[in-house]
Motif scaffolding. Structure first.
Motif, PDB file in Angstrom:
ATOM      1  N   GLU A 190      -0.067   4.887   0.574  1.00 61.91           N
ATOM      2  CA  GLU A 190      -0.836   6.225   0.656  1.00 61.91           C
ATOM      3  C   GLU A 190       0.108   6.568   1.352  1.00 61.91           C
ATOM      4  O   GLU A 190       0.137   6.450   2.499  1.00 61.91           O
ATOM      5  CB  GLU A 190      -1.966   5.323   0.863  1.00 61.91           C
ATOM      6  CG  GLU A 190      -2.935   6.272   1.781  1.00 61.91           C
ATOM      7  CD  GLU A 190      -3.494   7.930   0.722  1.00 61.91           C
ATOM      8  OE1 GLU A 190      -3.929   7.479  -0.053  1.00 61.91           O
ATOM      9  OE2 GLU A 190      -2.727   8.908   1.215  1.00 61.91           O
ATOM     10  N   ILE A 229       0.792  -1.304   0.452  1.00 61.88           N
ATOM     11  CA  ILE A 229      -0.592   0.009   0.488  1.00 61.88           C
ATOM     12  C   ILE A 229       0.774   1.088  -0.148  1.00 61.88           C
ATOM     13  O   ILE A 229       2.014   1.513   1.085  1.00 61.88           O
ATOM     14  CB  ILE A 229      -0.729   0.043   1.373  1.00 61.88           C
ATOM     15  CG1 ILE A 229      -1.806  -1.043   1.493  1.00 61.88           C
ATOM     16  CG2 ILE A 229      -1.722   1.215   0.931  1.00 61.88           C
ATOM     17  CD1 ILE A 229      -2.440  -1.903   2.299  1.00 61.88           C
ATOM     18  N   GLU A 269       4.350  -1.007   3.000  1.00 64.60           N
ATOM     19  CA  GLU A 269       3.545   0.796   3.411  1.00 64.60           C
ATOM     20  C   GLU A 269       4.026   1.080   2.907  1.00 64.60           C
ATOM     21  O   GLU A 269       5.894   1.423   3.543  1.00 64.60           O
ATOM     22  CB  GLU A 269       2.134   0.454   3.741  1.00 64.60           C
ATOM     23  CG  GLU A 269       2.784   0.595   5.358  1.00 64.60           C
ATOM     24  CD  GLU A 269       1.266   0.549   6.526  1.00 64.60           C
ATOM     25  OE1 GLU A 269       0.853  -0.741   7.012  1.00 64.60           O
ATOM     26  OE2 GLU A 269       0.896   1.587   6.703  1.00 64.60           O
ATOM     27  N   ARG A 291      -4.186   4.648   5.037  1.00 70.18           N
ATOM     28  CA  ARG A 291      -4.274   3.605   4.997  1.00 70.18           C
ATOM     29  C   ARG A 291      -4.672   2.224   5.846  1.00 70.18           C
ATOM     30  O   ARG A 291      -4.437   0.946   5.831  1.00 70.18           O
ATOM     31  CB  ARG A 291      -2.344   3.700   5.026  1.00 70.18           C
ATOM     32  CG  ARG A 291      -1.890   4.375   3.966  1.00 70.18           C
ATOM     33  CD  ARG A 291      -0.166   3.831   3.716  1.00 70.18           C
ATOM     34  NE  ARG A 291       0.481   4.248   5.560  1.00 70.18           N
ATOM     35  CZ  ARG A 291       1.197   5.445   5.784  1.00 70.18           C
ATOM     36  NH1 ARG A 291       0.855   6.062   4.897  1.00 70.18           N
ATOM     37  NH2 ARG A 291       1.898   5.521   7.086  1.00 70.18           N
TER      38      ARG A 291
END
Length: 498
Positions: free
Chosen positions: A7, A5, A32, A13
């Motif tokens: 973001e 992810i 992430e 998130r």
């Protein structure tokens, strides 16, 4: 399956991680990042199967991220964007992103898109296991392999978009027979179903001269077999097998940028004007369509759509993709306006995504127009329903105000300003909701109060007239007599007797 992810907002998130049904999707979090630069480094290191990335991020945005990783990873990309960022989202689709999601992210839509991506990955991996069944030239076209040795041949690609199963078994055999008939003339043609809605023929010949002699006649023979109007497109002739993807991409460019009046035949990239697309200068027409939708006048709205498409046809240099892009962004703009009015818009965004997904399969102007008309009809009906609720509330607010302030000087314009409505629209709406017009409602309330005062007090008629908003006692008596069929004094006498 591993998911990464990217973001920049931590709270988004966290929300996404809570939404995902990890076990159901057999998926785990690979990592992430809150910026594109870090995301690129970690994606190359962690090699996730899927990346969910925001379009806008500091350091490197989502489009730069996927462009920078092109050819370096097989990762599938999903993008998140707001409706104002759909130009970026469209570019993401062109960069072969699997899909994109609108903010705020819907949990069901997120899991559905991830499920689709997982299925695609599984199918591709299965295809790799049985790759020997695929034709060598098709693998070259799809850039699955790069030829080690270039043969002394020339190639060109014919793109044949169409609906699912549009080539029947019988037609397929006829196509193969036509292609086989040119084999002895030094030109080969391999027919492939590249996807559900797409066939291609990869032509090859020993020399360009062979193409010059035979390609036109072969294409004419193939076209003669089609019982309906069809648009195919042809890429340029290339001298190397490794350039077959270039010819294929050119065929797509020719197809999606074809002129609006091109409804049948084969269009070649060589003939195309490849100047960049532009937004159509039709803001006045767009506003007229929106006005029809807002007023609930579906017939008028459709008349404006007819007018819009007539003007589009008069513009020079407009291709089918110019029109699709224009309609796409117009509807997105309308959806944004509707959202501000409190009307649910997820269905419109979904339809826009549907149009975006099918943008390369659009056959003609009429198909775009019909798609727009269907969506606008739904939009108009939704607006009317929401406005009916809003008008009901506005009229009730005004009538409640009149009930308390009937003795004051009240105007339709002043009441309209209070509820942010047009005065004439409020007037007609008030009559529909209450069954009487605005001024009659005020008069009824004043006379009801006057009758109450006459019954229950000994106040003079002139004094009562002033208390309910009438400075002229004669005018008050005349109005009272007309409504009650007796004068105020007669009404008082009758009430005393009772």
């Amino acid at each position: 399956m591993k998911l990464y992810i990217a973001e920049d907002e931590e709270w988004i998130r966290r929300g996404i991680k809570k939404m995902i049904r990890w076990g159901e999707l057999s998926m785990e979090l690979a990592g992430e990042a809150d910026n594109g630069v870090l995301a690129k480094e970690e994606i190359l290191k962690l090699k996730p199967d899927i990346v969910l990335a925001d379009i806008r991020m500091p350091g490197m945005d989502g489009l730069e991220l996927v462009s920078g990783l092109k050819g370096m990873t097989d990762t599938k990309f999903l993008f998140i964007s707001g409706y104002k960022e759909f130009e970026y989202a469209r570019k993401a689709v062109e960069l072969n992103a699997v899909s994109y999601l609108l903010k705020p992210v819907d949990p069901e839509e997120l899991n559905e898109v991830l499920h689709t991506a997982v299925n695609e990955i599984m199918k591709e991996r299965q295809k790799e296991l049985t790759g020997g069944e695929q034709n060598y030239l098709l693998k070259v076209l799809e850039e699955q392999i790069i030829p080690e040795e270039e043969e002394e041949r020339v190639f060109t690609v014919l793109l044949m978009p169409g609906d699912a199963n549009w080539i029947t078994d019988e037609l397929h055999e006829k196509f193969l027979a036509v292609l086989d008939s040119f084999r002895n003339k030094g030109m080969k043609g391999e027919l492939h179903r590249k996807s559900r809605d797409e066939y291609v023929i990869i032509f090859s010949a020993s020399t360009r001269q062979a193409f010059k002699l035979h390609l036109k006649h072969c294409l004419e023979a193939l076209c003669s077999l089609i019982p309906v109007k069809t648009i195919w497109s042809l890429g340029n002739t290339v001298d190397r097998m490794s350039d077959i993807p270039l010819s294929y991409n050119q065929a797509w460019q020719a197809y999606i940028h074809r002129p609006l009046n091109y409804t049948e035949g084969i269009i070649s990239y060589e003939e195309m004007d490849t100047t960049p697309t532009f937004m159509l200068p039709l803001s006045e027409e767009t506003e007229k369509i929106w006005a029809g939708a807002v007023m609930g006048e579906e017939h008028k709205m459709m008349q404006e759509v007819d007018s819009l498409f007539l003007k589009v046809k008069e513009l020079d240099g407009v291709g089918i993709q110019n029109l699709v892009d224009f309609v796409f962004y117009m509807v997105l703009d309308f959806a944004g306006r509707i959202q501000k009015r409190g009307v649910g818009t997820s269905c419109y965004y979904e339809l826009c995504q549907e149009l975006s997904g099918r943008r390369f399969q659009v056959k003609n102007v009429q198909e775009v127009k019909q798609w727009l008309e269907r969506l606008l009809a739904d939009m108009c009906r939704d607006l009317k329903k929401e406005q009916a609720k809003s008008i009901q509330a506005a009229v009730e607010q005004i009538s409640s105000y009149i009930d308390k302030h009937y003795m004051e000087e009240l105007s339709l314009g002043g009441m309209a300003e209070m509820v942010w409505l047009n005065a004439s629209y409020l007037s007609s709406s008030f009559k529909k909701v209450k069954g009487v017009n605005f001024s009659d409602y005020i008069m009824q309330k004043r006379l009801e109060k006057a009758a109450e005062l006459i019954r229950n007090t000994s106040l003079g008629i002139g004094e009562i007239a002033g208390m309910v908003g009438y400075d002229n006692v004669k005018y008050f008596s005349r109005i009272f007599s007309r409504m009650m069929h007796m004068t105020p004094s007669q009404y008082r006498e009758i009430q005393k007797e009772q």
